[in-house]
Design an enzyme around this catalytic site. Structure first.
Site, PDB file in Angstrom:
ATOM      1  N   TYR A  34       7.166  -3.170   5.871  1.00 17.12           N
ATOM      2  CA  TYR A  34       6.036  -4.044   6.228  1.00 17.12           C
ATOM      3  C   TYR A  34       6.524  -5.260   7.012  1.00 17.12           C
ATOM      4  O   TYR A  34       5.845  -5.734   7.912  1.00 17.12           O
ATOM      5  CB  TYR A  34       5.262  -4.477   4.968  1.00 17.12           C
ATOM      6  CG  TYR A  34       4.084  -3.579   4.672  1.00 17.12           C
ATOM      7  CD1 TYR A  34       4.282  -2.279   4.230  1.00 17.12           C
ATOM      8  CD2 TYR A  34       2.777  -4.020   4.864  1.00 17.12           C
ATOM      9  CE1 TYR A  34       3.205  -1.443   3.969  1.00 17.12           C
ATOM     10  CE2 TYR A  34       1.699  -3.192   4.604  1.00 17.12           C
ATOM     11  CZ  TYR A  34       1.916  -1.906   4.163  1.00 17.12           C
ATOM     12  OH  TYR A  34       0.843  -1.086   3.922  1.00 17.12           O
ATOM     13  N   VAL A  83      -3.093  -2.370 -10.512  1.00 17.58           N
ATOM     14  CA  VAL A  83      -2.765  -2.600  -9.095  1.00 17.58           C
ATOM     15  C   VAL A  83      -2.319  -1.325  -8.378  1.00 17.58           C
ATOM     16  O   VAL A  83      -2.023  -1.367  -7.189  1.00 17.58           O
ATOM     17  CB  VAL A  83      -1.714  -3.713  -8.904  1.00 17.58           C
ATOM     18  CG1 VAL A  83      -2.234  -5.034  -9.441  1.00 17.58           C
ATOM     19  CG2 VAL A  83      -0.385  -3.359  -9.536  1.00 17.58           C
ATOM     20  N   LYS A 111       4.550   4.608 -10.595  1.00 22.69           N
ATOM     21  CA  LYS A 111       3.347   4.337  -9.806  1.00 22.69           C
ATOM     22  C   LYS A 111       3.239   2.860  -9.427  1.00 22.69           C
ATOM     23  O   LYS A 111       2.899   2.521  -8.298  1.00 22.69           O
ATOM     24  CB  LYS A 111       2.093   4.756 -10.589  1.00 22.69           C
ATOM     25  CG  LYS A 111       1.832   6.254 -10.530  1.00 22.69           C
ATOM     26  CD  LYS A 111       0.616   6.647 -11.352  1.00 22.69           C
ATOM     27  CE  LYS A 111      -0.679   6.190 -10.724  1.00 22.69           C
ATOM     28  NZ  LYS A 111      -1.836   6.610 -11.536  1.00 22.69           N
ATOM     29  N   GLY A 161       1.631  -6.324 -20.460  1.00 22.63           N
ATOM     30  CA  GLY A 161       1.291  -7.752 -20.480  1.00 22.63           C
ATOM     31  C   GLY A 161       0.397  -8.054 -21.671  1.00 22.63           C
ATOM     32  O   GLY A 161      -0.096  -7.140 -22.341  1.00 22.63           O
ATOM     33  N   TYR A 212      12.558   3.517 -13.116  1.00 25.19           N
ATOM     34  CA  TYR A 212      12.463   2.091 -12.789  1.00 25.19           C
ATOM     35  C   TYR A 212      13.312   1.774 -11.565  1.00 25.19           C
ATOM     36  O   TYR A 212      12.854   1.164 -10.598  1.00 25.19           O
ATOM     37  CB  TYR A 212      12.930   1.283 -13.997  1.00 25.19           C
ATOM     38  CG  TYR A 212      12.800  -0.213 -13.860  1.00 25.19           C
ATOM     39  CD1 TYR A 212      11.548  -0.816 -13.701  1.00 25.19           C
ATOM     40  CD2 TYR A 212      13.923  -1.044 -13.928  1.00 25.19           C
ATOM     41  CE1 TYR A 212      11.429  -2.196 -13.613  1.00 25.19           C
ATOM     42  CE2 TYR A 212      13.807  -2.425 -13.842  1.00 25.19           C
ATOM     43  CZ  TYR A 212      12.559  -2.996 -13.683  1.00 25.19           C
ATOM     44  OH  TYR A 212      12.440  -4.367 -13.598  1.00 25.19           O
ATOM     45  N   GLY A 268      -0.468  -4.186   1.256  1.00 22.39           N
ATOM     46  CA  GLY A 268      -1.655  -4.029   2.102  1.00 22.39           C
ATOM     47  C   GLY A 268      -2.571  -5.233   1.975  1.00 22.39           C
ATOM     48  O   GLY A 268      -3.113  -5.732   2.977  1.00 22.39           O
TER      49      GLY A 268
END
Ligand code: UDP
Length: 324
Positions: free
Chosen positions: A162, A60, A94, A39, A148, A105
């Site tokens: 989730y 993150v 990751k 970015g 990827y 979360g």
């Protein structure tokens, strides 16, 4: 009434920055999080004067904390071009796995809706054409794109877990090739390669014989689709992209035409596992979201051209009066 607050991971990237802009324009308070590996703060510099925009430089894949209420988390952090994930294979894995877990979360802790940026790469080198959401894909897990593709497939799986286990409200967008202003120069993707080549009068580097196909969506159309998906009830993956398919050779000719360049075309070896075809089936997005792309390739390319020219001129790589 308090404003809706939303976190966009990867908010300083190409897509993330357009999303920040859109949600601010819709009256949201936006927290943009980015570790700035791929970015760029220049993408969001113009948003800093908006009091509803906040930037946090953060990775993150580590624990993420955000104070106060959050109504939605949009997880867009990831290297996203073939060159980037060749150079950053571990970070790509990751952010798709650990990063998605952390973002989920956080959404769960805040009772926020979660939207995952997934990808047409989940379909790999597809054996079904065009690709609809019920196709499971043809991915090489150990090839250069595996880092990827598999990270995003894991990200989809944990998002569904989730949803099913914690009852989290989740949405998954499968993004097809997208282009527009602020694509990173030299990120190896096809338009950031072709447009500067055409503007400099250099040959356009078509990989293979250029017969592989892609379908290019203008970024504003993509953002409209994502906005509609977030606010919809659709819990399963949804393709967002432009079904107008062309070969890469045709695309190179279109770029030469739009830029008014005299560039030739040169052919270079096809990268490993480069998908031979790609075209979204957007029947579901049309039906469920009432969405379809509107911007014609020629119009979108002209808007992207202005952004490429401006940056190449600022870098002193093009004379101010290049005349294109
Ligand atoms: N491509 C090309 N020349 C370049 C860069 C890319 O011919 O300089 C081709 C690439 O081989 C692929 C297509 O353009 O077939 C789109 O590549 P991109 O990296 O933009 O994204 P992909 O769809 O492969 O993820």
């Amino acid at each position: 009434m308090t404003k809706s607050r939303l976190l966009i991971t990867g908010g300083a990237g190409f897509l993330g920055s357009h999303l920040c802009e859109r949600f601010l324009a819709e009256g949201y308070e936006v927290i943009c999080m980015d570790n700035l590996i791929t970015g760029d703060l220049a993408n969001v510099e113009h948003l800093f004067r908006n009091r509803d925009f906040h930037f946090e430089e953060r990775d993150v894949t580590e624990y993420i904390h955000v104070t106060g209420q959050l109504d939605a988390v949009l997880h867009f952090a990831s290297p996203a071009s073939p060159i980037d994930y060749l150079e950053l294979p571990i970070q790509t894995l990751k952010v798709g796995s650990l990063g998605t877990h952390k973002a989920l979360g956080l959404a769960h802790a805040k009772g926020a809706r979660f939207l995952l940026a997934s990808t047409s790469e989940c379909y790999g080198d597809p054996l079904v054409h065009p690709q609809s959401e019920d196709y499971w894909g043809n991915v090489n897990p150990v090839g250069p794109r595996g880092v990827y593709d598999e990270a995003k497939r894991f990200a989809e799986a944990i998002t569904m877990a989730y949803q099913r286990y914690h009852g989290l409200e989740t949405r998954i967008v499968r993004i097809f090739n997208t282009y527009g202003p602020r694509m990173r120069l030299n990120d190896g993707r096809v338009l950031p390669a072709f447009m500067p080549q055409a503007l400099r009068g250099e040959p356009l580097t078509v990989f293979g014989n250029g017969s592989q196909t892609r379908s290019f969506c203008y970024v504003d159309d993509l953002v409209d689709g994502i906005y509609a998906l977030l606010h919809s009830d659709e819990k399963l993956p949804t393709n967002i992209g432009n079904p107008s398919e062309m070969t890469i050779l045709e695309f190179a000719r279109e770029v030469i035409d739009i830029t008014g360049s005299n560039s030739d075309i040169c052919f270079q070896p096809l990268p490993e596992d480069d998908p031979k075809v790609r075209q979204p089936d957007i029947t579901k997005a049309r039906r469920v979201l009432g969405w379809e792309p509107r911007v014609l390739l020629r119009d979108g390319l002209k808007m992207a051209l202005a952004s490429f020219k401006e940056r190449l001129q600022a870098a002193g790589e093009l004379p101010p009066d290049a005349g294109f």
